[in-house]
Write an enzyme that holds these catalytic residues in place. Structure first.
Site, PDB file in Angstrom:
ATOM      1  NE  ARG A  66     -25.780 -13.206  -5.207  1.00 37.84           N
ATOM      2  CZ  ARG A  66     -27.089 -13.117  -5.457  1.00 37.84           C
ATOM      3  NH1 ARG A  66     -27.946 -13.684  -4.610  1.00 37.84           N
ATOM      4  NH2 ARG A  66     -27.540 -12.485  -6.512  1.00 37.84           N
ATOM      5  NE  ARG A 122     -35.056 -11.324   6.901  1.00 36.99           N
ATOM      6  CZ  ARG A 122     -36.245 -11.835   6.630  1.00 36.99           C
ATOM      7  NH1 ARG A 122     -36.343 -12.813   5.730  1.00 36.99           N
ATOM      8  NH2 ARG A 122     -37.326 -11.393   7.221  1.00 36.99           N
ATOM      9  CD  GLU A 138     -27.336 -14.762  -0.137  1.00 32.72           C
ATOM     10  OE1 GLU A 138     -28.158 -14.733  -1.067  1.00 32.72           O
ATOM     11  OE2 GLU A 138     -27.549 -15.340   0.946  1.00 32.72           O
ATOM     12  CG  ASP A 139     -29.305 -10.642   0.925  1.00 34.91           C
ATOM     13  OD1 ASP A 139     -29.129 -11.176   2.034  1.00 34.91           O
ATOM     14  OD2 ASP A 139     -30.392 -10.668   0.321  1.00 34.91           O
ATOM     15  NE  ARG A 144      -3.272  -2.403   2.934  1.00 37.03           N
ATOM     16  CZ  ARG A 144      -2.858  -3.650   3.204  1.00 37.03           C
ATOM     17  NH1 ARG A 144      -1.575  -3.907   3.329  1.00 37.03           N
ATOM     18  NH2 ARG A 144      -3.724  -4.621   3.368  1.00 37.03           N
ATOM     19  CD  GLU A 151     -33.378 -19.356 -10.991  1.00 41.40           C
ATOM     20  OE1 GLU A 151     -32.985 -19.755 -12.101  1.00 41.40           O
ATOM     21  OE2 GLU A 151     -33.670 -20.114 -10.056  1.00 41.40           O
ATOM     22  CG  ASP A 152     -36.762 -15.190  -8.310  1.00 40.02           C
ATOM     23  OD1 ASP A 152     -35.714 -14.521  -8.174  1.00 40.02           O
ATOM     24  OD2 ASP A 152     -37.383 -15.682  -7.346  1.00 40.02           O
TER      25      ASP A 152
END
Length: 734
Positions: free
Chosen positions: A539, A690, A643-644, A431, A556-557
């Site tokens: 992902r 969650r 994950e989100d 860095r 996908e939906d």
């Protein structure tokens, strides 16, 4: 001949008589000073002798500086040299770089010895290493080793002092003379000199040490760390007192100090002289003599008055209400008040000659502190008065950044130490000093990703860069049918119709193999299929196929139109460091259950943008995979819909900013959000997962990083009573 000898003898005798009559006083002084010089060689001179040195200090102060119990400079230097026999060590000479080539930078911590407990602070340091992404339980993979013996307190008078360290470490088969070892230390030396000796031979080991003397510090090899108390939090830590993007009010005091002064011994000179700058108005310097068991034996004429004045002011109130804080040396060069001043946005004025400042290899302290000289104490008030108000504000802002980035927890102190050492192993991928001293900080900028500022989402405005004008659509397919459903076909068609789409990447996370290329719809952009491993965290893996700065993450939906994609991408290009998307959630604290929760109901607040339809910078893929430890990714793989949340928590922890929601057509129901709130057993299970996810993430980070927002961005003229022909995104109103 006899006459000549007679005249020579008379001349010699006359010369001695003249010398005795007119030069006797000089001879006596010469003899006096010769004796003094001989005495000076035997012991450190006592500066209370007014015939040797004219002084402007009081006799009491001079008497303390001449304490004969203190070791001489020569003795202190000998102690330093004995403690650092390998004083010329460098990474090239005392570190085996070949150990780091096969498995990279991995750190192994020795198991703790039975019957030899470690202090609470050293336990925190070991846990910080074990929680880091660099830890390995296998010594054969390690590049760096950390002892299980507590070496923090090497004061022989301390209850935490560990004896016979030399014998113990020589028995370790991995010791190898100290090569590739890192030794942590906070307190070195003992009364009365408090030198740098540790009481054992460190060999070729690196030192991560507080109160480091620049004369014994080995540049490019050792690491200077701050002195922190045992109460310092393991992770998270309290935030600084100056809020982001806020201008502090004018403080009541210009310069303050409140602390103990030592009546005898090393470190007493500077603190005893602080009363000279006290004016009782905008400069407050308070000291107390109540230090140690026998302070009354050494009290001076100022003690009673100083003790009374000391109790009149509250220390925390002074920190809150002062622009500058004096940080003098204590018995050792470092002081706890250094970190206290940083957190309080009180600009430290350092009076500790020879102190190697913490992480000075990476941190530019000239932007956050005033480094003074103990000998020029009386010039400090005039020096700080000359600093321009704009410069003062810049100093205060930098103190808050440094506190939050590197010093607010034991985790950050330890991880900064490890990152500095890692940078030395690969200087070409290290860095820059700019990255260490600018938001978001060196810990959150991975040089393995890139060393070019334009590749990160944080520096566009500062350096005139701009993100790429195209994006990559990344679709995760999990359909168990093994065939292409109608929603994914429509999604590919809508996304490929965007003028900003560069390519479409499909992550096929199904049991059955993907359909052949002839079954996929024709599109105007390249379509790439990647076979996944059916893990939720993959992902966010940094796939090489993603070449654009922007990533449009999709399920996908997901149902989106081309106009929605175009508008969301234009918003993201203005906020490339944030997540910009459509379906949202908000987090809250459930006081009854004592845990965090989330909801997908349409409310006036949001803190999470689901990655089922969201733009973000591709750098966050690298940060997610390489910065976070494997344990968090395993948590994501074990909990649905986590994950989100983790991606939002990570971005919020980096930027300290909320995500951005953009408008969406009403007829497009937020399917992901509805499924999350769906009733029945499956909906309850997802809701519980969650909550578990949020609670465990808050525990790992040490606080809840998510930031709430009440902002939604709509196109200009959105739903205004004007002609549809004047609107750029008219389809969004349907």
């Amino acid at each position: 001949m006899q006459t000549r000898k007679k005249y020579i003898f008379l001349t010699f005798l006359a010369s001695w008589l003249l010398l005795f009559l007119f030069g006797g006083d000089q001879l006596r002084r010469f003899a006096f000073f010769s004796g003094r010089r001989a005495e000076a060689r035997r012991s450190w001179p006592r500066w209370t002798d007014r015939s040797l040195l004219k002084s402007f200090a009081t006799p009491e102060e001079l008497q303390r500086d001449g304490d004969p119990s203190l070791p001489s400079p020569r003795e202190r230097r000998a102690a330093r040299l004995s403690a650092h026999r390998s004083s010329r060590c460098r990474m090239e000479t005392c570190f085996d770089l070949s150990r780091c080539e096969r498995h990279g930078f991995k750190v192994f911590t020795y198991p703790q010895e039975r019957g030899q407990p470690v202090s609470e602070t050293y336990g925190k340091i070991l846990r910080s290493i074990e929680r880091s992404r660099y830890h390995t339980p296998r010594p054969e993979e390690a590049c760096l080793f950390v002892l299980g013996i507590d070496t923090l307190d090497r004061d022989r008078l301390s209850g935490h002092y560990v004896r016979n360290v030399d014998e113990k470490i020589r028995g370790f088969p991995l010791w190898n003379g100290g090569r590739n070892h890192l030794i942590f230390n906070l307190y070195s030396g003992t009364w009365p000199g408090y030198g740098g000796e540790l009481g054992f031979d460190v060999g070729h080991a690196m030192l991560a040490k507080a109160s480091f003397d620049s004369r014994s510090f080995r540049p490019g090899f050792d690491v200077s760390i701050p002195l922190f108390p045992k109460e310092h939090p393991q992770r998270g830590g309290d935030r600084g007192w100056l809020h982001q993007h806020s201008v502090p009010p004018k403080k009541k005091y210009l310069l303050v100090f409140k602390g103990k002064r030592y009546l005898t011994g090393i470190g007493s000179g500077t603190r005893n002289a602080l009363h000279h700058i006290h004016n009782g108005k905008d400069i407050v310097s308070l000291t107390t003599c109540k230090h140690g068991k026998d302070w009354e034996k050494h009290k001076d004429t100022r003690c009673d008055k100083d003790n009374v004045d000391y109790e009149r002011f509250d220390y925390q109130e002074l920190l809150h209400n002062s622009t500058f804080c004096i940080v003098p040396r204590g018995r050792r060069l470092g002081s706890f008040r250094f970190l206290e001043a940083l957190q309080a946005a009180c600009i430290p004025v350092l009076l500790s000659d020879g102190w190697e400042l913490p992480f000075a290899e990476a941190i530019d302290w000239g932007k956050a502190a005033v480094v003074g000289s103990e000998r020029l104490l009386l010039q400090i008030p005039s020096a700080v008065r000359c600093i321009h108000p704009e410069r003062v504000l810049a100093f205060q802002q930098q103190t808050q950044f440094l506190w939050d980035a590197y010093f607010s927890s034991v985790d950050k102190i330890v991880h900064t130490t490890l990152e500095i050492i890692k940078d030395r192993l690969s200087p070409h991928r290290s860095r820059s000093r700019f990255l260490w001293n600018a938001l978001p900080g060196g810990l959150l900028v991975l040089p393995d990703f890139s060393t070019h500022l334009g590749d990160f989402p944080f520096y566009y405005l500062q350096h005139g860069y701009s993100p790429s004008k195209k994006f990559t659509a990344f679709i995760r397919a999990v359909s168990q049918a093994g065939s292409l459903s109608q929603p994914i076909l429509r999604l590919i068609q809508a996304v490929s119709g965007s003028q900003y789409c560069a390519q479409i990447v499909v992550l096929w996370s199904c049991e059955k193999p993907p359909p052949p290329s002839g079954k996929w719809p024709q599109s105007s952009v390249p379509l790439t299929i990647i076979q996944g491993r059916r893990k939720l965290s993959e992902r966010f893996f940094p796939f090489g196929a993603i070449q654009t700065d922007a990533v449009l993450s999709l399920d996908e939906d997901t149902s989106l139109s081309t106009s929605e994609v175009d508008f969301a991408f234009s918003v993201w290009r203005s906020f490339p460091e944030r997540i910009v998307g459509f379906p949202t959630q908000s987090h809250f604290w459930d006081a009854e259950r004592g845990r965090w929760g989330s909801t997908s109901k349409w409310t006036n607040e949001l803190s999470i943008v689901l990655t089922a339809a969201a733009f973000y910078h591709r750098y966050y893929h690298s940060l997610f995979t390489e910065y976070l430890p494997a344990g968090l990714r395993e948590l994501v793989d074990g909990l649905a819909a986590c994950e989100d949340i983790l991606m939002n928590v990570l971005v919020a922890a980096v930027t300290k900013l909320p995500p951005i929601k953009v408008t969406q057509r009403k007829q497009h129901k937020e399917g992901v959000a509805q499924r999350a709130e769906a009733g029945g057993t499956d909906g309850s299970r997802r809701s519980s997962q969650r909550q578990d996810c949020l609670t465990q993430l808050a525990d790992w980070f040490g606080y809840m990083p998510l930031v709430s927002s009440r902002l939604r961005l709509d196109p200009v003229l959105f739903k205004d009573q004007v002609s549809v022909l004047r609107k750029k995104y008219p389809s969004l109103e349907k």
